[in-house]
Design a protein around this motif. Structure first.
Motif, mmCIF file in Angstrom:
data_model
loop_
_atom_site.group_PDB
_atom_site.id
_atom_site.type_symbol
_atom_site.label_atom_id
_atom_site.label_comp_id
_atom_site.label_asym_id
_atom_site.label_seq_id
_atom_site.Cartn_x
_atom_site.Cartn_y
_atom_site.Cartn_z
ATOM 1 N N ARG A 1 6.542 5.108 -2.988
ATOM 2 C CA ARG A 1 5.303 5.719 -2.572
ATOM 3 C C ARG A 1 4.668 6.825 -3.480
ATOM 4 O O ARG A 1 3.453 6.750 -3.930
ATOM 5 C CB ARG A 1 5.611 6.362 -1.203
ATOM 6 C CG ARG A 1 5.609 5.102 -0.127
ATOM 7 C CD ARG A 1 6.061 5.667 1.373
ATOM 8 N NE ARG A 1 6.363 4.361 2.092
ATOM 9 C CZ ARG A 1 6.627 4.428 3.292
ATOM 10 N NH1 ARG A 1 7.090 5.576 3.838
ATOM 11 N NH2 ARG A 1 6.842 3.321 3.954
ATOM 12 N N LEU B 1 -6.052 1.356 -5.767
ATOM 13 C CA LEU B 1 -4.483 0.750 -6.151
ATOM 14 C C LEU B 1 -4.679 -0.760 -6.610
ATOM 15 O O LEU B 1 -4.958 -1.631 -5.820
ATOM 16 C CB LEU B 1 -3.539 0.705 -4.890
ATOM 17 C CG LEU B 1 -2.275 0.391 -5.081
ATOM 18 C CD1 LEU B 1 -1.768 1.245 -6.183
ATOM 19 C CD2 LEU B 1 -1.496 0.334 -3.564
ATOM 20 N N THR C 1 0.775 -1.219 0.028
ATOM 21 C CA THR C 1 0.059 -0.006 0.169
ATOM 22 C C THR C 1 0.738 1.392 0.003
ATOM 23 O O THR C 1 2.087 0.982 0.033
ATOM 24 C CB THR C 1 -0.843 0.040 1.129
ATOM 25 O OG1 THR C 1 -0.033 0.205 2.491
ATOM 26 C CG2 THR C 1 -1.637 -1.305 1.552
ATOM 27 N N VAL C 2 0.324 2.533 -0.042
ATOM 28 C CA VAL C 2 1.407 3.410 -0.139
ATOM 29 C C VAL C 2 1.973 3.639 1.313
ATOM 30 O O VAL C 2 3.031 4.067 1.332
ATOM 31 C CB VAL C 2 0.113 4.943 0.068
ATOM 32 C CG1 VAL C 2 1.062 6.301 0.074
ATOM 33 C CG2 VAL C 2 -0.505 5.026 -1.515
ATOM 34 N N ASP C 3 1.347 3.109 2.380
ATOM 35 C CA ASP C 3 2.053 2.977 3.710
ATOM 36 C C ASP C 3 2.928 2.232 3.875
ATOM 37 O O ASP C 3 4.028 2.389 4.503
ATOM 38 C CB ASP C 3 0.958 3.041 4.927
ATOM 39 C CG ASP C 3 0.118 4.080 4.708
ATOM 40 O OD1 ASP C 3 0.342 5.151 4.565
ATOM 41 O OD2 ASP C 3 -1.221 3.786 5.280
ATOM 42 N N ALA D 1 5.661 -2.383 -6.884
ATOM 43 C CA ALA D 1 6.098 -1.348 -5.821
ATOM 44 C C ALA D 1 7.339 -1.973 -4.973
ATOM 45 O O ALA D 1 8.167 -1.101 -4.643
ATOM 46 C CB ALA D 1 5.226 -1.001 -5.113
ATOM 47 N N ILE E 1 2.896 5.110 -6.546
ATOM 48 C CA ILE E 1 1.707 4.402 -6.399
ATOM 49 C C ILE E 1 0.423 5.128 -5.770
ATOM 50 O O ILE E 1 -0.544 4.961 -6.160
ATOM 51 C CB ILE E 1 1.924 2.926 -5.416
ATOM 52 C CG1 ILE E 1 2.198 3.453 -4.036
ATOM 53 C CG2 ILE E 1 2.820 1.895 -5.985
ATOM 54 C CD1 ILE E 1 2.271 2.163 -3.136
ATOM 55 N N GLU E 2 0.797 6.143 -5.198
ATOM 56 C CA GLU E 2 -0.032 7.274 -4.724
ATOM 57 C C GLU E 2 -0.652 7.792 -5.944
ATOM 58 O O GLU E 2 -1.759 8.067 -6.064
ATOM 59 C CB GLU E 2 0.466 8.460 -3.867
ATOM 60 C CG GLU E 2 -0.552 9.503 -3.447
ATOM 61 C CD GLU E 2 -1.605 8.908 -2.741
ATOM 62 O OE1 GLU E 2 -2.797 9.616 -3.113
ATOM 63 O OE2 GLU E 2 -1.769 7.858 -2.165
ATOM 64 N N ARG F 1 -2.818 5.586 -7.450
ATOM 65 C CA ARG F 1 -4.261 5.316 -6.716
ATOM 66 C C ARG F 1 -5.026 6.630 -7.033
ATOM 67 O O ARG F 1 -6.483 6.357 -7.236
ATOM 68 C CB ARG F 1 -3.881 5.207 -5.246
ATOM 69 C CG ARG F 1 -5.213 5.104 -4.538
ATOM 70 C CD ARG F 1 -4.733 5.036 -2.865
ATOM 71 N NE ARG F 1 -4.441 6.536 -2.650
ATOM 72 C CZ ARG F 1 -5.516 7.675 -2.595
ATOM 73 N NH1 ARG F 1 -6.572 7.243 -3.080
ATOM 74 N NH2 ARG F 1 -5.170 8.769 -2.532
#
Length: 186
Positions: A17, A30, A8-10, A38, A20-21, A24
């Motif tokens: 990051r 995403l 995930t972004v986190d 990623a 992928i942000e 999204r």
């Protein structure tokens, strides 16, 4: 158990990051394949960059999808076939064209069939397409630059299909209706 993480972004590496942000935000979700790619920020950024370049090449949208689906079926990437079936559907492509591409059979449109055959020849001959294959492609109304655009598409979607297969990327709900499995041995 797969060694790959659907980030995930986190959880993504810091270098991935922003990429992928951006995906999204653009798509509203995403895709799992992006989260998996990623793990290698360079692979993800490289694929997305080259894909953007391929999207602006001299081939028309349906022609680009012919290249992509030819590579995706050849490389047996269930995810790319599903995603690009959805793209062709959004473009209003004829169901007969989509079915033939998914089956890897001759296309009902002669010009697009020449493109499909040329793409197969690029794959089969690792770029060293015999003269008669190039002649047939050009005789269908394509230009030499389009032959190189096919090489760009083959390279772009070799990265994607191989990464998706390596990581076991699943179908996301938006493309589940277009699920595909390779035909078994005949």
């Amino acid at each position: 158990m797969s060694p790959f993480t659907a980030h995930t972004v986190d959880t993504a590496p810091a270098a991935a990051r922003p990429t992928i942000e951006g995906v999204r935000r653009k798509l509203g979700h995403l895709p799992a394949a992006v989260g998996l790619m990623a793990e290698s920020p360079e692979l993800l950024k490289g694929f997305l960059t080259v894909n953007g370049i391929f999207e602006s090449c001299g081939l028309a949208p349906i022609e680009r999808e012919v290249v992509v689906l030819t590579v995706a079926t050849r490389n047996e990437c269930h995810l790319c076939v599903a995603m690009h079936t959805a793209t062709l559907t959004r473009h209003g492509a004829a169901p007969e064209l989509i079915d033939a591409l998914r089956a890897g059979t001759p296309l009902p449109d002669c010009r697009l069939e020449a493109l499909r055959r040329f793409t197969v020849a690029v794959l089969d001959h690792r770029g060293a397409v015999p003269e008669d294959g190039i002649t047939a492609f050009l005789s269908a109304g394509y230009e030499p630059r389009h032959a190189l655009d096919v090489v760009l598409g083959v390279g772009t979607y070799t990265v994607s299909t191989f990464a998706n297969r390596l990581t076991g990327a699943p179908l996301d709900p938006p493309v589940a209706a277009y699920a595909w499995e390779p035909a078994g041995p005949v």
